[in-house]
Design a protein around this motif. Structure first.
Motif, mmCIF file in Angstrom:
data_model
loop_
_atom_site.group_PDB
_atom_site.id
_atom_site.type_symbol
_atom_site.label_atom_id
_atom_site.label_comp_id
_atom_site.label_asym_id
_atom_site.label_seq_id
_atom_site.Cartn_x
_atom_site.Cartn_y
_atom_site.Cartn_z
ATOM 1 N N LEU A 19 -38.134 6.782 -44.020
ATOM 2 C CA LEU A 19 -38.879 6.469 -45.238
ATOM 3 C C LEU A 19 -40.360 6.802 -45.101
ATOM 4 O O LEU A 19 -40.971 7.365 -46.023
ATOM 5 C CB LEU A 19 -38.719 4.986 -45.579
ATOM 6 C CG LEU A 19 -37.313 4.492 -45.936
ATOM 7 C CD1 LEU A 19 -37.329 2.996 -46.163
ATOM 8 C CD2 LEU A 19 -36.773 5.214 -47.149
ATOM 9 N N VAL A 20 -40.954 6.457 -43.950
ATOM 10 C CA VAL A 20 -42.403 6.612 -43.818
ATOM 11 C C VAL A 20 -42.812 8.081 -43.773
ATOM 12 O O VAL A 20 -43.977 8.413 -44.050
ATOM 13 C CB VAL A 20 -42.905 5.857 -42.566
ATOM 14 C CG1 VAL A 20 -42.712 6.683 -41.298
ATOM 15 C CG2 VAL A 20 -44.365 5.448 -42.722
ATOM 16 N N LEU A 21 -41.887 8.968 -43.442
ATOM 17 C CA LEU A 21 -42.208 10.397 -43.390
ATOM 18 C C LEU A 21 -42.079 11.081 -44.749
ATOM 19 O O LEU A 21 -42.230 12.309 -44.832
ATOM 20 C CB LEU A 21 -41.301 11.102 -42.368
ATOM 21 C CG LEU A 21 -41.585 10.777 -40.898
ATOM 22 C CD1 LEU A 21 -40.543 11.428 -39.997
ATOM 23 C CD2 LEU A 21 -42.985 11.205 -40.491
ATOM 24 N N LEU A 22 -41.817 10.313 -45.801
ATOM 25 C CA LEU A 22 -41.726 10.900 -47.143
ATOM 26 C C LEU A 22 -42.953 11.730 -47.511
ATOM 27 O O LEU A 22 -42.814 12.820 -48.091
ATOM 28 C CB LEU A 22 -41.500 9.797 -48.182
ATOM 29 C CG LEU A 22 -41.514 10.231 -49.651
ATOM 30 C CD1 LEU A 22 -40.399 11.220 -49.944
ATOM 31 C CD2 LEU A 22 -41.419 9.006 -50.575
ATOM 32 N N PRO A 23 -44.200 11.293 -47.224
ATOM 33 C CA PRO A 23 -45.365 12.130 -47.549
ATOM 34 C C PRO A 23 -45.340 13.495 -46.884
ATOM 35 O O PRO A 23 -45.884 14.465 -47.433
ATOM 36 C CB PRO A 23 -46.545 11.288 -47.047
ATOM 37 C CG PRO A 23 -46.052 9.878 -47.085
ATOM 38 C CD PRO A 23 -44.617 9.956 -46.707
ATOM 39 N N VAL A 24 -44.711 13.600 -45.713
ATOM 40 C CA VAL A 24 -44.597 14.910 -45.062
ATOM 41 C C VAL A 24 -43.630 15.795 -45.841
ATOM 42 O O VAL A 24 -43.894 16.985 -46.061
ATOM 43 C CB VAL A 24 -44.130 14.759 -43.600
ATOM 44 C CG1 VAL A 24 -44.069 16.126 -42.916
ATOM 45 C CG2 VAL A 24 -45.065 13.837 -42.828
ATOM 46 N N TYR A 25 -42.501 15.214 -46.287
ATOM 47 C CA TYR A 25 -41.550 15.990 -47.080
ATOM 48 C C TYR A 25 -42.225 16.495 -48.355
ATOM 49 O O TYR A 25 -42.075 17.663 -48.725
ATOM 50 C CB TYR A 25 -40.328 15.152 -47.475
ATOM 51 C CG TYR A 25 -39.727 14.301 -46.380
ATOM 52 C CD1 TYR A 25 -39.802 14.681 -45.040
ATOM 53 C CD2 TYR A 25 -39.074 13.098 -46.682
ATOM 54 C CE1 TYR A 25 -39.245 13.885 -44.045
ATOM 55 C CE2 TYR A 25 -38.517 12.315 -45.698
ATOM 56 C CZ TYR A 25 -38.615 12.703 -44.378
ATOM 57 O OH TYR A 25 -38.072 11.915 -43.401
#
Length: 277
Positions: free
Chosen positions: A170-176
């Motif tokens: 979830l926390v890596l959503l900004p990278v996606y």
């Protein structure tokens, strides 16, 4: 002075003694391979998580995300492999818990910081710190709750708070989203900082999250083919439209959380009614 067994201490899967009875565990002359393989998988997961951090600071964010997801995959199978080959041990349980702190706490926080949070300066670093600490607290609470034996059996199908591997996803959503065209400028980094703190809160909250354990290990014959086709479709989408698929996966998981809470409350009401009768 070097011990006669060699420069390294002997591998004792369940420790030198039983902490409950005080009796010494039998020392194995030769360690079965089934006790070693799950620990090797756990170590490979740590290597993947730390490699993701290195790649992030080299600005190879696509491979860095892949390494963190690989660490999550390896973390998901090491325990299952241990149970399958009957190689579970106290040593392996401790290794797995420490690996989770690295792979799902430190690694995603540093990857996200290198990608976007550093644009927000101190605010971004505070958000990364809070996420990493929240992951540690969540794992510590999980270990303590595993020792509780007075919980109703149906509650074992739920996590308390978002589990650490899901938190990393979830926390890596900004990278996606960054790979879909969102520029990691100061404004974006500021929004991402608050989002990161929100995921940290979900991890340490009392939110009941259905784990899927009640699905069981057996599948009805009529659902085998649809299941295989569904897995193939998801993997194909993940390989072809990687960032779009990961983004939709995160949004679907976040949308599932209120439904999980509703399932918990419904079961809680049923149990209260049964006790009242």
């Amino acid at each position: 002075m070097i011990d006669k067994d060699g420069p390294f201490p002997p591998f004792e899967p369940d420790g030198p003694s039983d902490p409950e009875t005080g009796e010494a565990n039998p020392r194995l002359r030769d360690i079965p391979l089934r006790f070693v393989v799950p620990n090797i998988i756990t170590v490979l997961a740590i290597c993947a998580g730390l490699t993701g951090v290195r790649l992030a600071f080299e600005h190879q964010f696509d491979i860095a995300v892949a390494m963190v997801l690989l660490a999550a995959f390896l973390d998901g199978i090491d325990g299952r492999v241990a149970r399958l080959v009957k190689g579970s041990s106290k040593f392996g349980a401790q290794m797995d818990s420490l690996a989770d702190i690295i792979n799902f706490g430190a690694a995603p926080a540093l990857v996200l910081y290198a990608f976007a949070l550093d644009e927000a300066r101190s605010l971004g670093w505070i958000a990364a710190l809070l996420y990493a600490i929240a992951c540690c607290l969540r794992l510590a609470r999980f270990n303590v709750m595993m020792e509780k034996r007075d919980r109703p059996s149906w509650q074992g199908a739920y996590f308390t708070g978002v589990p650490a591997p899901a938190g990393a996803l979830l926390v890596l959503l900004p990278v996606y989203l960054g790979f879909l065209g969102f520029a990691p400028d100061w404004y974006y980094a500021s929004v991402v900082s608050f989002y990161t703190v929100g995921i940290a809160f979900l991890m340490v909250s009392n939110l009941p999250v259905w784990s899927g354990k009640t699905l069981g290990a057996r599948i009805p014959p009529a659902k085998v083919v649809p299941l295989i086709l569904g897995v193939v479709l998801y993997v194909a989408l993940l390989a072809t439209f990687t960032w779009e698929t990961l983004t939709l996966s995160v949004l679907a998981y976040l949308a599932f959380l209120p439904y999980s809470l509703r399932m918990w409350r419904k079961r809680e009401r049923q149990e209260a009614e049964a006790l009242a009768e």
